[in-house]
Design a protein around this motif. Structure first.
Motif, PDB file in Angstrom:
ATOM      1  N   LYS A 141       0.834  -1.209   0.000  1.00  0.00           N
ATOM      2  CA  LYS A 141       0.000   0.000   0.000  1.00  0.00           C
ATOM      3  C   LYS A 141       0.866   1.255   0.000  1.00  0.00           C
ATOM      4  CE  LYS A 141      -4.211  -1.946   1.970  1.00  0.00           C
ATOM      5  NZ  LYS A 141      -4.939  -1.758   0.706  1.00  0.00           N
ATOM      6  N   TYR A 142       1.997   1.197   0.700  1.00  0.00           N
ATOM      7  CA  TYR A 142       2.951   2.301   0.659  1.00  0.00           C
ATOM      8  C   TYR A 142       3.474   2.472  -0.770  1.00  0.00           C
ATOM      9  CZ  TYR A 142       7.412   4.761   1.153  1.00  0.00           C
ATOM     10  OH  TYR A 142       8.458   5.641   0.996  1.00  0.00           O
ATOM     11  N   GLU A 144       2.039   1.614  -3.543  1.00  0.00           N
ATOM     12  CA  GLU A 144       0.965   2.136  -4.393  1.00  0.00           C
ATOM     13  C   GLU A 144       0.823   3.642  -4.202  1.00  0.00           C
ATOM     14  OE1 GLU A 144      -1.893  -1.861  -4.583  1.00  0.00           O
ATOM     15  OE2 GLU A 144      -2.394  -0.210  -3.222  1.00  0.00           O
ATOM     16  N   SER A 145       0.949   4.108  -2.948  1.00  0.00           N
ATOM     17  CA  SER A 145       0.815   5.541  -2.681  1.00  0.00           C
ATOM     18  C   SER A 145       1.955   6.345  -3.303  1.00  0.00           C
ATOM     19  CB  SER A 145       0.770   5.795  -1.163  1.00  0.00           C
ATOM     20  OG  SER A 145       2.047   5.567  -0.568  1.00  0.00           O
ATOM     21  N   GLN A 146       3.110   5.676  -3.507  1.00  0.00           N
ATOM     22  CA  GLN A 146       4.265   6.333  -4.120  1.00  0.00           C
ATOM     23  C   GLN A 146       4.325   6.124  -5.635  1.00  0.00           C
ATOM     24  OE1 GLN A 146       6.435   8.235  -2.079  1.00  0.00           O
ATOM     25  NE2 GLN A 146       4.770   7.788  -0.636  1.00  0.00           N
ATOM     26  N   ASP A 147       3.301   5.464  -6.171  1.00  0.00           N
ATOM     27  CA  ASP A 147       3.255   5.127  -7.614  1.00  0.00           C
ATOM     28  C   ASP A 147       4.451   4.269  -8.030  1.00  0.00           C
ATOM     29  OD1 ASP A 147       0.858   6.487  -8.111  1.00  0.00           O
ATOM     30  OD2 ASP A 147       1.910   8.388  -8.370  1.00  0.00           O
TER      31      ASP A 147
END
Length: 381
Positions: A141-142, A144-147
């Motif tokens: 999830k981290y 994903e948040s950083q693309d």
């Protein structure tokens, strides 16, 4: 003068051209200076970020999660961090049956993760799988948040059911009140071949009975200090716990730290036998200071978990009880209270559980028996 923190680096002050500076010396002997500890911590954080992994198309998930957990080191206790590190090493980085660690980030997908979990299910318990999955979920999830990891990578991925894993969950054996009395009676009545009382002067045995009548965790017992004991009003405040961290040589050492969670901080009233155990340690070390430990060995050192377990094994044999772990006594405390009609929310608070669901899951069998016993009053009509 420098002060070592949890076996890692050391803090200190130094005067340079008449100006007093704080410094932090890392384990590699590199220094970071600042006008306050807060300023130093900000500098250390920036250094850590500069060391961060440069993600590209060849970056593997193993590299990524190692980088992620190193960043997380700043926001969790050292003892927690090393537990996370061990879980990642054993169940992912060194796991050979399914090589998730060497999957490149762009190749990650729900299918990849589900196959990985299915493979773990053939070797481990659901509890172990859940622990690594919680860390993987946070890491992804981290990402994903950083693309850096594509969205919905964990979509519909599920931890295998209890019935599908190789190592089944073992029920925690509970001690009933009669069995607990048998353990307590050993303090006075158990003798060896030379007619010497085996447990009357055993600090380990008294610490075990203290756990049984307070519901403390072992680490909470070993970290209990006299400043958190009130003999007159008969209660203890549980605010610390003993954990393990790695020192600069990579060896684990015991340290006292804050309790497991915020809800673990609690006040526990002392029943008569709990108070008796505290008074035993008071008489053993009558000149104690507020910051001294309550439960000590005969040599006045910190009690070790391994020795506690050995003493409990011996006590179980002498009381003709089945083998049990020390954690069983903590849960027996809760089960006896539940059977006596104490509200489960109160039991949850006394045990320091993070939420009441944890308490329900542990005592669901006991709760069912209590309900069955309760409705028998209808037979009286």
């Amino acid at each position: 003068m420098s002060r070592r923190t949890n076996g890692e680096g050391s803090w200190g002050t130094k005067t340079i051209k008449g100006v007093r500076y704080f410094y932090y010396r890392d384990t590699d002997r590199s220094y970071t200076y600042g006008k306050s500890q807060k300023e130093i911590k900000e500098k250390l954080k920036k250094k850590q970020e500069q060391k961060a992994l440069q993600v590209n198309q060849n970056t593997t998930f193993g590299e990524y999660i190692k980088d992620w957990i190193s960043i997380k080191h700043n926001v969790v206790e050292d003892s927690t961090y090393y537990v996370y590190e061990d879980i990642i090493n054993s169940l992912l980085l060194n796991y050979k049956d399914y090589d998730l660690a060497n999957k490149q980030l762009h190749n990650l997908s729900p299918k990849v993760f589900q196959l990985y979990l299915n493979s773990l299910a053939e070797n481990y318990s659901r509890a172990s799988i859940t622990k690594i999955w919680q860390l993987i979920t946070q890491c992804v999830k981290y990402g994903e948040s950083q693309d850096e990891i594509k969205a919905n990578t964990l979509n519909m991925v599920k931890v295998p059911l209890e019935s599908k894993v190789a190592v089944k969950k073992r029920a925690i054996p509970f001690v009933n009140s009669d069995e607990l009395n048998s353990l307590y009676d050993l303090l006075e009545n158990s003798t060896d071949k030379r007619n010497v009382h085996r447990y009357k002067n055993s600090n380990n045995a008294h610490a075990i009975i203290l756990i049984a009548y307070t519901g403390m965790r072992v680490g909470e017992m070993t970290a209990l200090k006299w400043k958190n004991v009130n003999l007159e009003e008969r209660y203890i405040d549980i605010v610390e716990s003993t954990g393990r961290i790695k020192d600069k040589n990579g060896k684990y050492v015991a340290v006292d730290k804050s309790t497991k969670t915020e809800t673990s901080n609690r006040r526990v009233p002392l029943p008569a036998r709990g108070l008796e155990m505290i008074k035993y340690f008071d008489s053993f070390n009558p000149d104690h200071e507020p910051d001294d430990l309550v439960c000590l060995t005969a040599n006045k050192t910190k009690i070790g978990r391994r020795n506690i377990n050995r003493t409990l094994d011996s006590m179980c044999r002498d009381a003709d009880l089945p083998h049990m772990g020390i954690h069983s006594l903590r849960h027996s405390y809760g089960s006896i209270l539940l059977e006596r009609g104490v509200n489960i929310k109160t039991i949850s608070n006394l045990l320091g559980h993070k939420n009441i669901t944890t308490t329900y899951n542990i005592y669901i069998g006991v709760d069912e028996k209590t309900k069955e016993k309760a409705v028998t009053v209808l037979d009286e009509f």
